[in-house]
Motif scaffolding. Sequence first.
Motif, PDB file in Angstrom:
ATOM      1  N   ALA A 155      24.348  52.692  37.150  1.00  0.00           N
ATOM      2  CA  ALA A 155      23.791  51.791  36.144  1.00  0.00           C
ATOM      3  C   ALA A 155      24.891  50.892  35.590  1.00  0.00           C
ATOM      4  CB  ALA A 155      23.145  52.597  35.021  1.00  0.00           C
ATOM      5  N   GLY A 156      24.463  49.854  34.879  1.00  0.00           N
ATOM      6  CA  GLY A 156      25.408  48.983  34.199  1.00  0.00           C
ATOM      7  C   GLY A 156      25.728  47.724  34.973  1.00  0.00           C
ATOM      8  N   THR A 157      26.263  46.740  34.262  1.00  0.00           N
ATOM      9  CA  THR A 157      26.647  45.450  34.853  1.00  0.00           C
ATOM     10  C   THR A 157      28.146  45.436  35.107  1.00  0.00           C
ATOM     11  OG1 THR A 157      24.872  44.311  33.664  1.00  0.00           O
ATOM     12  CG2 THR A 157      26.656  42.957  34.530  1.00  0.00           C
ATOM     13  N   PRO A 158      28.575  45.351  36.371  1.00  0.00           N
ATOM     14  CA  PRO A 158      30.006  45.300  36.657  1.00  0.00           C
ATOM     15  C   PRO A 158      30.666  44.050  36.081  1.00  0.00           C
ATOM     16  CG  PRO A 158      28.735  45.796  38.639  1.00  0.00           C
ATOM     17  CD  PRO A 158      27.759  45.362  37.587  1.00  0.00           C
ATOM     18  N   VAL A 159      31.935  44.168  35.763  1.00  0.00           N
ATOM     19  CA  VAL A 159      32.731  43.053  35.256  1.00  0.00           C
ATOM     20  C   VAL A 159      33.831  42.759  36.269  1.00  0.00           C
ATOM     21  CG1 VAL A 159      34.243  42.236  33.405  1.00  0.00           C
ATOM     22  CG2 VAL A 159      32.270  43.693  32.861  1.00  0.00           C
ATOM     23  N   LEU A 160      33.940  41.496  36.671  1.00  0.00           N
ATOM     24  CA  LEU A 160      35.008  41.069  37.562  1.00  0.00           C
ATOM     25  C   LEU A 160      35.993  40.214  36.774  1.00  0.00           C
ATOM     26  CD1 LEU A 160      33.114  39.984  40.832  1.00  0.00           C
ATOM     27  CD2 LEU A 160      33.727  42.268  40.044  1.00  0.00           C
ATOM     28  N   GLU A 161      37.271  40.606  36.788  1.00  0.00           N
ATOM     29  CA  GLU A 161      38.333  39.829  36.142  1.00  0.00           C
ATOM     30  C   GLU A 161      39.205  39.220  37.234  1.00  0.00           C
ATOM     31  OE1 GLU A 161      39.985  41.709  32.420  1.00  0.00           O
ATOM     32  OE2 GLU A 161      39.046  43.468  33.350  1.00  0.00           O
ATOM     33  N   VAL A 162      39.365  37.911  37.186  1.00  0.00           N
ATOM     34  CA  VAL A 162      40.034  37.188  38.269  1.00  0.00           C
ATOM     35  C   VAL A 162      41.281  36.488  37.742  1.00  0.00           C
ATOM     36  CG1 VAL A 162      39.772  35.421  40.046  1.00  0.00           C
ATOM     37  CG2 VAL A 162      37.811  36.848  39.421  1.00  0.00           C
ATOM     38  N   GLU A 163      42.384  36.681  38.475  1.00  0.00           N
ATOM     39  CA  GLU A 163      43.624  35.947  38.209  1.00  0.00           C
ATOM     40  C   GLU A 163      44.003  35.199  39.478  1.00  0.00           C
ATOM     41  OE1 GLU A 163      46.575  38.689  36.913  1.00  0.00           O
ATOM     42  OE2 GLU A 163      45.584  39.096  34.974  1.00  0.00           O
ATOM     43  N   GLN A 164      44.612  34.019  39.306  1.00  0.00           N
ATOM     44  CA  GLN A 164      44.961  33.210  40.465  1.00  0.00           C
ATOM     45  C   GLN A 164      46.430  32.795  40.420  1.00  0.00           C
ATOM     46  OE1 GLN A 164      42.849  29.371  40.407  1.00  0.00           O
ATOM     47  NE2 GLN A 164      41.944  29.970  38.459  1.00  0.00           N
TER      48      GLN A 164
END
Length: 878
Positions: free
Chosen positions: A451-460
Amino acid sequence: MRDATPQTVYLKDYTPPDYLIDQVELVFELDEQRTLVRAGLDVRRNPDSRSASEALTLFGEELLLVGISLDGQALAAGDYTLSDEALTIHRVPGDRPFRIDIENIIDPQANTALEGLYLSSSMLCTQCEAQGFRKITWFLDRPDVMSRFTTKLIADKTQYPVLLSNGNKIGAGNLDGGRHWVAWQDPFAKPCYLFALVAGQLEYVADEFTTVSGRRIALEIFVEAHNVDKCGHAMQSLKNAMRWDEETYGLEYDLDLYMIVAVDHFNMGAMENKGLNVFNTKFVLARPDTATDSDYEHIEGVIGHEYFHNWSGNRVTCRDWFQLSLKEGFTVFRDQQFSGDRSSPAVKRIEDVNMLRTRQFAEDAGPLAHPIRPEAYIEINNFYTLTVYEKGAEVVRMLHTLLGAAGFRQGCDLYFKRHDGQAVTCEDFVKAMEDANGVELTQFRRWYSQAGTPVLEVEQAFDAGRLTLTVKQSCPPTPNQPEKLPLHVPIKLGFLAADGSPARFQYRGEFCEEATVSLTEAEQRFVFESLTEKPIVSLLRGFSAPVTLKIDRDPEELAFLLSYDSDTFNRWEAGQQLVSRIIFGLIADIQAGRTLTANPVLTEAFRAILADAGADLSYRALLLSLPDEGYLGGQMAVVDVEAIHQAREFVRLSLATALSAEFQRVYAEHHQDESGCFDASAVGRRRLKNACLSYLTALEKPDSYALAETQFRSARNMTDQIAALSAVVNSRNPTKADCLDSFYRQWQREALVVDKWFTLQATCHMPETFATVQSLMQHPAFDMKTPNRVRSLVGAFSQSNPLHFHARNGDGYRFLADRVIELNTLNPQIAARMVGGFAQWRRYDTDRQALMTRELRRIVETEHLSKDVYEIASKSLA
């Protein structure tokens, strides 16, 4: 409080049924208050049974037993045990098939829960999903028991001239005393939740469809006589869906007759009963002067959804109710594809994602969070949720993205071929995708159980023509799942050069302008080479996964993406992020007592949109939309409903003031009467000009008042009339009361239009709204026994008017709790859905938390509380 705590049902406890029912013969002697049901069941022991018991237990509720026999011999009272929810025959043959005959009486008129057989106006109809058949007769009411049904309906010919059931008509005749009978036979085995009957004074619209193999299918839509002229769009939508399913999935209809019946009283949108779909009138009836463009699109989508279920739900069905997303998530994805192909793919995708992020993400973040395949439930009706349907569709869409269109089609072909006529699981669906494509999807299966909404953290990081994206994934803890494992997340991406053109790059040895990468680790690096300059990154194109994306962008970069991104979803998303960033800055100013100022970056971005000559006008209208207040609240640690509303309205007024001339110009360019025309250009013109009208009325000036009133008075289609009335109602226009009265007088005999009238007032942001809602409860047109009317007023106020529902004095909370308690005895399903308005109480300040939990406790402590309401209210409090 409840007499007893309801029992929880667990997926881990699933066992095959001890018995199977191969044939069912039903005879109904129909009457509003006293319907006699005779059921003949051909039963045999299931060879896969794990039990040695000689007893047969059948489910049944609210039934009056008349008699029961086994192989023609009447059973005595000592041969069986009868409870409120079951009939147990103590000893049945285990080594051979046997026959059970049951007679019972039911009272359709008293059935306000609208499950089983019930009365809608003067029509008798059924709703058996999920467990309504047990309110018709005692049965093995579970989806993995599949039977062939023969049904005979007997009724007064004057009162019920039309008698319908599943399958093909096999006989009819007259009886003494002014009665008649019609017999139906369904050649396909089905679970009892797909059983249906309808009896009433109905007219029908007929057409036919010729399948790809040359078979002629009779099509009939049954409605009450005064609605016959509103069926044309639904009929054409059905034919469109039938052709689309043949062309896109190679699936052909299998009976000689397809029927739809529209009823006023219905808990859901529609039901895919085999060959006899029962629909809420909202998703059948349409005429240009009574239905909006959105209504027309929703009708086509829901018609398509229920038709597509003939294969993804009926021919291949669920083993148990925990697998509900197997049929619903898959079919929602199919109807989204269909609707996108029939209208604007860009607009359809944005609308679907907007609803997902506003409502399903909130569900994921609250106490009612559950995987798309739940592990447990108290009342299965409570799991017809946005998570099962909409997030379930997103999971199917990710498979489509990972496998490609051709690979996904191969998986579907194998799934239908392998499991036709079976009751199966989500695992079977994924396994077919694996086997057809030679891939391994073990990690992907976590989407079904987490369950739950995944969080994606992006660095470039960019260096010497090489861009490295570092992506971290996480998922907040949810009830019963404090720790989460990494998921398989497809990320579709592209890059933009400084001039806005696509930037070519090299990924894994191939040159491309767009790629889909698979995130499978908690932290993962993706390297893209051969770039001539540092690009602007366009991530999660088409919203390729149901996640929250976090990446640092300044307003200028968002404005650049809004102007140049070739991906229509990400272009819109950049605009939404830009507006959200500005609104949250204004919220901080409001909370700190600072003066509010307009942002020129946003103004110039909107000026460019208004000047754009793009062909997709509906898409341009969406680019001009502001984020919903509910969506904005979902991004705050503590929701500040007043500040959100004030900041959003400030942005709307600032844009209207700065761009007044542009809004007036675009409105004038596209304001024309095209009533009855529903091609993409006409629909787009209405959407764009009505978006402009909404901004212009924010100015609260006499000329904008006059513009809205003139459109309201002169409109010949519901889209323009209701848009103008909305503009009038959500302003201080002095003609507001007169316009509302005029609209009601004009449409008081059209129930679906009156629903719009209620909703418009329930969702108004003006100060007097709560008093208006209270007074509308006493309006002669309001009826607590009609689900559409309850949703149009109580549901609209509590779920779509955060400013007034969450008023600091708690009046909105008390109002909703009173309605839930009242509905609990009338219609537990609808009552349970209304409780959802309290589910996010932890997101608010301590005063509001106290007010909401007090009302939840009052609900839980109500005597004779239904298990539907108990489950939602108690879990919300837990």
